[in-house]
Design a protein around this motif. Sequence first.
Motif, PDB file in Angstrom:
ATOM      1  N   ALA A  66       1.004  -1.066  -0.132  1.00  0.00           N
ATOM      2  CA  ALA A  66       0.006   0.243  -0.173  1.00  0.00           C
ATOM      3  C   ALA A  66       0.754   1.281  -0.004  1.00  0.00           C
ATOM      4  O   ALA A  66       1.004   2.020   1.092  1.00  0.00           O
ATOM      5  CB  ALA A  66      -0.894  -0.087   1.120  1.00  0.00           C
ATOM      6  N   LYS A  77      -2.309  -3.877   0.677  1.00  0.00           N
ATOM      7  CA  LYS A  77      -3.640  -3.630   0.242  1.00  0.00           C
ATOM      8  C   LYS A  77      -4.136  -5.002  -0.304  1.00  0.00           C
ATOM      9  O   LYS A  77      -3.559  -5.466  -1.267  1.00  0.00           O
ATOM     10  CB  LYS A  77      -3.514  -2.495  -0.483  1.00  0.00           C
ATOM     11  N   LEU A  87      -6.979  -3.085   4.203  1.00  0.00           N
ATOM     12  CA  LEU A  87      -5.272  -2.811   4.457  1.00  0.00           C
ATOM     13  C   LEU A  87      -5.120  -3.929   5.644  1.00  0.00           C
ATOM     14  O   LEU A  87      -5.823  -4.002   6.402  1.00  0.00           O
ATOM     15  CB  LEU A  87      -5.242  -1.495   4.752  1.00  0.00           C
TER      16      LEU A  87
END
Length: 106
Positions: A66, A77, A87
């Motif tokens: 992420a 993610k 997440l």
Amino acid sequence: MEGYLGRKHDLEGPNKKASNRSWSNLYCVLRNSELTFYKDAKNLALGVPYHGEEPLALRHAICEIAANYKKKKHVFKLRLSNGSEWLFHGKDEEEMLSWLQGVSAA
Ligand code: I3P
């Protein structure tokens, strides 16, 4: 594989923000292309998922670091085929990468 990860629900579907957006530390279990969440290892042994949640089906899911999420380090993610996004926060780089690999291969 199994172990604790931080989890945040970001999107419920395409362009739809999740209503509960807080981070939870959950016991995560990756098996048979599914990710299931438990409050702790005891609840896994009892077969009681966190909040009665259904497992996440990982087929056709996309998993990546992420890079845009700046508030924590070691976050990846997961985007599911239904457009929902999650997440996950590992305690260090190594843990994050091993989950990222596991989930990507599922
Ligand atoms: C959320 C909580 C999350 C935060 C989220 C908040 O509030 O503070 O930690 O995400 O921000 O909505 P609550 O616990 O009251 O539900 P971050 O840690 O990523 O900032 P967001 O709505 O901007 O995602």
